[in-house]
Each structure stands twice: as C-alpha cells, then as structure tokens.
Design an enzyme around this catalytic site. Structure first.
Site, short mmCIF file in Angstrom:
data_model
loop_
_atom_site.label_atom_id
_atom_site.label_comp_id
_atom_site.label_asym_id
_atom_site.label_seq_id
_atom_site.Cartn_x
_atom_site.Cartn_y
_atom_site.Cartn_z
N THR A 31 0.81 -1.22 0.00
CA THR A 31 0.00 0.00 0.00
C THR A 31 0.84 1.27 0.00
O THR A 31 0.61 2.18 -0.79
CB THR A 31 -0.95 0.00 1.21
N GLN A 43 -6.04 -1.51 -2.62
CA GLN A 43 -5.29 -0.38 -2.06
C GLN A 43 -4.51 0.33 -3.16
O GLN A 43 -3.69 -0.29 -3.85
CB GLN A 43 -4.33 -0.86 -0.98
N ASP A 79 -11.86 3.15 3.38
CA ASP A 79 -10.74 3.68 4.19
C ASP A 79 -9.98 4.77 3.42
O ASP A 79 -8.76 4.85 3.51
CB ASP A 79 -9.77 2.56 4.57
N TRP A 117 -8.78 1.09 12.60
CA TRP A 117 -7.70 0.33 11.98
C TRP A 117 -6.68 -0.13 13.03
O TRP A 117 -6.12 -1.22 12.93
CB TRP A 117 -7.04 1.22 10.94
#
Length: 559
Positions: A321, A351, A395, A465
C-alpha cells in the site's frame, strides 16, 4: 521452513526487547503510592519520570541504565533506547532480505519495504537525538509538542512494516503477537514529554513554561507563527497572483522542466527559505517524490482540475500500500496549492494511494485527491487540508499522523458490488501519540454514480484500523448515505474498548445520532470538549495551520 524463518525474524525485528543490555532488578510496584525512601537517588529519579508512562516496567528497565538523575539525560536515554532497538531491527531486516531466499513475492517485497522503513526510522531518530543534544532542558520542554509528533513518526514506520504482511494473515498474526517492545519504548517517551511540566515540578524544577494553549496560538492575522512574512505573501497571492517561481514545469516545453521530479531535483544544495515550483496545466503521469532533505517547498498549479499528477500503482499490480502513491511528500514545511492528485487503478486495484504525506507542518489548499480504496495516506506529521476535494470508497482517509481537514468536500464513490464504504480508518497505535484525524466544517456526499444506490450501498464514517484509532467529525454536513449506526467495527470487537470516535454539532440526515453504535468509546461532545479538536488546539505546537487569502479561517468552532 521459510515461514518459520520469517516469523522468527520479523518477531525479532519488532520485539526489539532484545534487552538492549539493560538488566535492572526492580522488584517493587511502580504504583504512585510506592514508598521510594529506600531507593537510590538515581532510581528515585527514574521512578518519578516513569510514573505517568503506560509501560512502567519497560521504562524503569531502560532508564535505570542511564546512571543519572538529570531529567534531560533520562529523556535522552529513552530516545537512545528507541534508536538502538531500531538499528538492531534494521540489521535483522537486512539479513532476512539477503538470506531469506523467499519464493513468495509478497513476503520478499514486505521484507524489502521493512528494510527501507526502518532505515527511515533510524534517520529520523538521529535527527531527534541531534535536536535533543543541542537544546537545554527548558528548550526541550518548550518544544515537547514537536518532539512528540516527530517520535510518533517512528511508530508509523514500524506499523507500515507490519502492515506489509497483510497478504498473509497467519504471518501478520504471529508478528502482532510478538512483544512490540519498540512501540513501548516510544510510547513511554511520548507520555513523558506529554506531561513534562508536571514531571519537572516533581524534580523541583519550575521553568515557567508557557501553557499548552498559549504555545498553540496563531498570529492575529490567522497564520501560524512558523509561517514567515514571505510565505504569507505567497499564500495570499493565490493562483491569480502567480508568485515568482524558482522552477517552472510545463509539458509543452514552455517551462524550464517537463518533469516535476526534475524541478524538485533542481533544488539547490544548502538552499535557505522557500523554493517555489509552478506546475503549469497538464496531466503529469509520473511518480513524484518530494524528499525530506529538500524542505520548505511551495508547489502550486493552475487548479486542481488542470495541474494533475496521476498514477495507477496498486496492491493488485504487485505493490504494498505505502508504495502505491502517485505523489509522495516527505519534505517538512511543504505547501501545495491548486493541484490535483489521482490514482486511477480503480476499485479493482484495491489499495491504491493518490498521495502519501509524511511531512510535518504541511499545508494543502484548494487541492483534489481522487482514488478509490486508500486515496489519502496521512502517514506522519501535522497536516492541514483546506478547501480540498477528496474522493474514495474504502478507508480512503487513513494514516498514522495528525491531520485536520477543514472546509472540504468529501465524496464517497461507488465501490465494487457487495462492498461497503468507510470514509476513515485512523491508525493511532499507542495511547501516548498526539495523532488522529479531525474532519471540521466539511460536506460528506455521494458521487453522481453512487447517488441512486446511496441508501443500499452501506457507507460508514469510519472503522478502527489500530488500537487507539482517533477520529472526530464536527460541524459538518453529513448526507443520508451514512448508515444510522455511523461507525462499523474492523473485526468483531477489535479495539472497540480503546478507540476514540466523536461527533459534534453535525447537520444533515446522516448526522442523526439516535441510532448510532452503542460503543462506550463513541462520544457526543459538548462545546467545551469539542474545542480540544479545533485547529488551534489539536495540531500541537506553535505550528498551527494556515488560511488562504479571502477564505475565513476556522481557528475555533464555527458556531
């Protein structure tokens, strides 16, 4: 066999509790009621300075080796212990990369990433140690907010290393179940610095330090004290004023450079003050990085829909990521205005980061960040986003730093079938970190493609998270796309007892709190409580953020 080697090796990387040569017999409680009469002066000092910490046993063992009663030397010993442990971790990581022989690409990639990340952490700690060495105790105490945010970045590097193993849940589980001694060391120093005034008073030192709030005030004109008069003119000039650039980038050849990276690389060695880069209209398909050793860059474009940096690296295309970002900024004091940043990997890329910001005291005004999952990574440092547009699905606002997003448009996009949307995923790992995300006076709305399905495609304000995930949404307009529950767990009951989520004075159909989740860690703030999360208070130190010319600056609450 390889898996066992990797688990063992990574455990060592993160355990860092390889004792650091510290063996101190402490057979008594670190409780505040402890009788310290029979302790040596040195151990009394250690007990006093370790009192507020969350990992007292670790603190006592480490500082007990310092052989000093001087608070500065004890603080320095704590930072040196972090540095030593990261150095050992880095060496172990390098050995694993060289000797691991992994045939699994993701594992090999994660090990390579850890090597880089831990080297970054080591360099950061060397910088911090140099600053400690050149300052007296009073100066360190006055700059405690700065030191705390810098030390928090060490945890972000460690967490990025761990998160590289998301592809293997068993391996990541083993890593997380290792004793994360490095984070304990860092959290202890963060906590000590957070209560430095009281600690010094316990040592009989009354330094007449300014209060936290007075350290955090902006100038009367709304600009932070660290923004110079010249910088204020640059910001006030805006795109219409076209401040005189040191470097001009243009795809059509009308500038000095056709590449943004080339303009950044023209930064003169030893340059003092601002280095101004003007990026003319165009779509720049290059992976751009603004390095740490090139501070105080001011980059501006012709508008967020005209001067655009784009890329399409993603998790599914073989990158972890943090390495998928189209634009990376590590330069402290970075200011960006009128630029757009994209990652076009789409929802199938999983991601895929548009911008990764590891820049303390950075400002983004009138910028646009477009992606799907993980659009904007506020990796570390204090960051302020004003009048921006940020879009994504899962996210898409995430990170480990301290960020305030103000007067901005947050657009939720249509995800893949059977997916839900989560606007935020904050990564605060340790209680002592002064980090988290504040969304203030913003609008949260669906994109046009999502609008017809906004009530059936579930969208939440966020999910935790990391253990102390901290997110505050206040004085914002929340559309009806947000589910009545508001927030969603990450994995069962994980972190629900330690996170900090809060809402204050929001409006719109999605702001109704009557059916919110019943977590004890979800707070509905009153006005006094909400003040703690305003720009003038939440982003620590004198480096509070900046308004652009002609835009009302929200130092406090809007109403």
């Amino acid at each position: 066999m390889l898996a066992k080697i990797v688990v063992s090796g990574i455990s060592l990387i993160l355990v860092v509790g390889v004792v650091i040569g510290v063996v101190v017999a402490v057979n008594r409680s670190n409780d505040s009621s402890e009788n310290t009469e029979d302790l040596s002066p040195q151990m009394k000092a250690v007990t006093q300075i370790c009192q507020p910490t969350n990992y007292k046993e670790t603190c006592t063992k480490v500082l007990g080796s310092a052989n000093s009663t001087d608070p500065k030397e004890l603080i320095k010993a704590g930072i040196l212990a972090i540095s030593d442990s990261v150095t050992k971790s880095m060496n172990l990581s390098e050995d694993l990369v060289v000797n691991g022989g992994s045939n699994e690409p993701r594992t090999k990639l994660a090990l390579e990433d850890c090597k880089i990340l831990l080297k970054n952490a080591s360099d950061e700690l060397n910088d911090i140690l140099a600053k400690v060495g050149e300052n007296d105790l009073k100066s360190i105490a006055e700059q405690a907010d700065d030191f705390r945010i810098w030390l928090s970045s060490i945890i972000s590097y460690q967490e990025l290393c761990i998160d590289g193993f998301d592809h293997d849940s068993n391996l990541k589980y083993s890593v997380h179940n290792s004793t994360d001694y490095g984070s304990e060391l860092t959290d202890n120093v963060l906590t000590i610095l957070g209560g430095i005034s009281k600690i010094l008073e316990n040592f009989g030192l009354h330094l007449n330090l300014p209060s936290t709030n007075s350290r955090r005030l902006l100038r009367a004109d709304g600009y932070p004290t660290w923004v110079s008069a010249a910088d204020r003119k640059l910001l006030a000039a805006g795109n219409a004023g076209k401040p005189a650039p040191d470097a001009v980038v243009a795809l059509d050849g009308s500038g000095q450079f056709k590449s943004i990276n080339a303009a950044i690389n023209s930064y003169p060695k030893g340059h003092q003050g601002r280095f101004v880069i003007y990026v003319k209209a165009g779509i720049y398909n290059e992976l751009v990085k603004v390095p740490k050793r090139q501070p105080n860059i001011f980059m501006y474009g012709d508008g967020p829909r005209r001067s655009i940096i784009t890329g399409k690296k993603s998790f599914t295309s073989g990158f972890n990521t943090w390495n998928t970002a189209s634009f990376v900024v590590e330069s402290p004091g970075f200011i960006c205005k009128g630029m757009g940043f994209q990652n076009t990997a789409g929802p199938d890329g999983h991601q895929a980061v548009a911008m990764r910001a590891n820049s303390d005291m950075s400002i983004y005004h009138n910028c646009r960040f477009d992606g799907y999952q993980d659009t904007l990574l506020y990796q570390a440092g204090r960051q302020f986003y004003r009048n921006c547009v940020i879009s994504g699905t899962i996210d898409f606002l995430f990170g480990y730093g301290a960020a305030v997003i103000q007067n901005s448009l947050i657009i939720v996009r249509k995800p893949n079938p059977n997916q839900s949307n989560t606007v935020t995923a904050d990564g605060k790992k340790e209680r002592g970190q002064p980090t988290g995300l504040v969304i203030h006076n913003c609008r949260i709305v669906p994109e046009v493609k999502l609008d017809p399905e906004r009530l059936t495609v579930k969208t939440y304000l966020g999910r935790p998270w990391k253990q102390f995930s901290t997110t505050v949404v206040m004085e914002s307009q929340v559309g009806d796309l947000i589910q009545p529950e508001g927030w969603i767990p990450w994995d069962g009951n994980l972190f629900l007892d330690t996170l900090f989520y809060a809402e204050y004075a929001n409006s719109g159909p999605g702001a109704n709190t009557a059916r919110r989740v019943k977590w004890k860690t979800l707070h509905f703030l009153n006005r006094i409580e909400a003040q703690k999360y305003t720009l003038g208070t939440f982003l620590a130190g004198s480096g509070q953020w900046v308004r652009a010319a002609g835009v009302p600056f929200l130092l406090g609450l809007r109403r």
